[in-house]
Design a protein around this motif. Sequence first.
Motif, PDB file in Angstrom:
ATOM      1  N   VAL A  37       0.839  -1.201   0.000  1.00 11.09           N
ATOM      2  CA  VAL A  37       0.000   0.000   0.000  1.00 11.09           C
ATOM      3  C   VAL A  37       0.877   1.256   0.000  1.00 11.09           C
ATOM      4  O   VAL A  37       0.607   2.221  -0.732  1.00 11.09           O
ATOM      5  CB  VAL A  37      -0.960  -0.004   1.202  1.00 11.09           C
ATOM      6  N   VAL A  38       1.947   1.247   0.786  1.00  9.08           N
ATOM      7  CA  VAL A  38       2.865   2.389   0.781  1.00  9.08           C
ATOM      8  C   VAL A  38       3.440   2.602  -0.610  1.00  9.08           C
ATOM      9  O   VAL A  38       3.461   3.725  -1.131  1.00  9.08           O
ATOM     10  CB  VAL A  38       4.010   2.185   1.800  1.00  9.08           C
ATOM     11  N   SER A  59      -3.938   9.120  -2.806  1.00  8.23           N
ATOM     12  CA  SER A  59      -4.579   8.013  -3.513  1.00  8.23           C
ATOM     13  C   SER A  59      -3.797   6.747  -3.196  1.00  8.23           C
ATOM     14  O   SER A  59      -2.604   6.656  -3.490  1.00  8.23           O
ATOM     15  CB  SER A  59      -4.558   8.287  -5.021  1.00  8.23           C
ATOM     16  N   THR A  60      -4.456   5.781  -2.582  1.00  7.56           N
ATOM     17  CA  THR A  60      -3.796   4.545  -2.170  1.00  7.56           C
ATOM     18  C   THR A  60      -4.528   3.351  -2.772  1.00  7.56           C
ATOM     19  O   THR A  60      -5.685   3.471  -3.217  1.00  7.56           O
ATOM     20  CB  THR A  60      -3.786   4.396  -0.634  1.00  7.56           C
ATOM     21  N   PRO A  61      -3.907   2.172  -2.764  1.00  3.23           N
ATOM     22  CA  PRO A  61      -4.588   0.963  -3.254  1.00  3.23           C
ATOM     23  C   PRO A  61      -5.815   0.574  -2.441  1.00  3.23           C
ATOM     24  O   PRO A  61      -6.597  -0.271  -2.886  1.00  3.23           O
ATOM     25  CB  PRO A  61      -3.495  -0.109  -3.148  1.00  3.23           C
ATOM     26  N   THR A 148      -0.517   6.727   4.072  1.00  2.25           N
ATOM     27  CA  THR A 148      -0.641   8.145   3.743  1.00  2.25           C
ATOM     28  C   THR A 148       0.373   8.981   4.514  1.00  2.25           C
ATOM     29  O   THR A 148       1.010   9.892   3.953  1.00  2.25           O
ATOM     30  CB  THR A 148      -2.066   8.643   4.043  1.00  2.25           C
ATOM     31  N   SER A 149       0.553   8.669   5.798  1.00  3.59           N
ATOM     32  CA  SER A 149       1.534   9.404   6.601  1.00  3.59           C
ATOM     33  C   SER A 149       2.948   9.209   6.059  1.00  3.59           C
ATOM     34  O   SER A 149       3.732  10.159   5.976  1.00  3.59           O
ATOM     35  CB  SER A 149       1.464   8.960   8.066  1.00  3.59           C
ATOM     36  N   ASN A 181       9.074   4.531  10.786  1.00  5.33           N
ATOM     37  CA  ASN A 181       9.740   3.278  10.416  1.00  5.33           C
ATOM     38  C   ASN A 181       9.223   2.729   9.094  1.00  5.33           C
ATOM     39  O   ASN A 181       9.982   2.137   8.313  1.00  5.33           O
ATOM     40  CB  ASN A 181       9.561   2.240  11.523  1.00  5.33           C
ATOM     41  N   LEU A 182       7.945   2.916   8.843  1.00  2.00           N
ATOM     42  CA  LEU A 182       7.367   2.460   7.581  1.00  2.00           C
ATOM     43  C   LEU A 182       7.987   3.229   6.418  1.00  2.00           C
ATOM     44  O   LEU A 182       8.277   2.649   5.355  1.00  2.00           O
ATOM     45  CB  LEU A 182       5.853   2.659   7.619  1.00  2.00           C
TER      46      LEU A 182
END
Length: 299
Positions: A37-38, A59-61, A148-149, A181-182
Amino acid sequence: MNRHELIDVATISMSGLLLRNSRFFSRSLSSAPIGDVVSGTAIDIEDIRPGHVQEVSASTPVGEFHAAYLVTQWRGRDAPTLLYHHGSGEQPFNFGRFSSNSFQRLFGTNVDRAVNLMVLRAPFHDRSNKEYIRAMGDLENFVGMLATSAALMEGLAERSREMGCPAVLAAGISLGGWAVNLHRAHCAGVDRYVPIFAGARLGELFVSSVYRKLAAESARTNPETLRNILDFEDAFVRNGADDCDPLLARYDRLIEFETQRPAYEGSDLGVLEKGHITGSLATDVLRSHIQRSITKTRK
């Protein structure tokens, strides 16, 4: 169990009672893995305008999400930029006299005057805590929020570099630490990461820590689903760069020390002899930890 652990357990247990009809992932436990997703998230950043809350859409999956950022201090192109991400349930732009959020505590009265300071607001944090928890009934909303973040951090880092800033740091506490971290695991563009009370085994938060009390029964009985969707330790460790200054609390019953510590092997890990709640209130220690990272970027 010492007092730090008791406070964590009591706080989450009370929250579990108050939120018994509205728990994490109670409506849906389906989502693409958080790393995917990222990688699939796109976000547009406007010009940076100090002193103005600037809304953004991602806009994300797993759908469209809305976040925001605020430049509270701008020292110019020659100064490093610090991106700060709040914890779960906070309203980071609430600067009222009786407001209580981590950004206000850390930077409201005592801030490094030689950095550009930007505070991020995650999706669903422009509303009441009750509405936020209700949104977390879908795992996709939780995943999309963090993605999103991370994408917002990437966009702001890119914009800062385009403006000539010599270095960019990303710091965050709890939820914000996970977002930091992501970003490190799946993005680029940040010189130094300062995750506070977070790790890379995000699924364990809802599987093995006391925080599982806030997850729906259907989620607690599907631990591998949560791990497969939320954990990102492999990608985090593969990064390998010496760019992370984590801080964990030894008696944290949410972000458990022994569970999350292995991801930081080789990093300059700081250890606070407190729990999640008591550690979050150790303002001077947290501020000093972030300041040390800022100093590293100036060497």
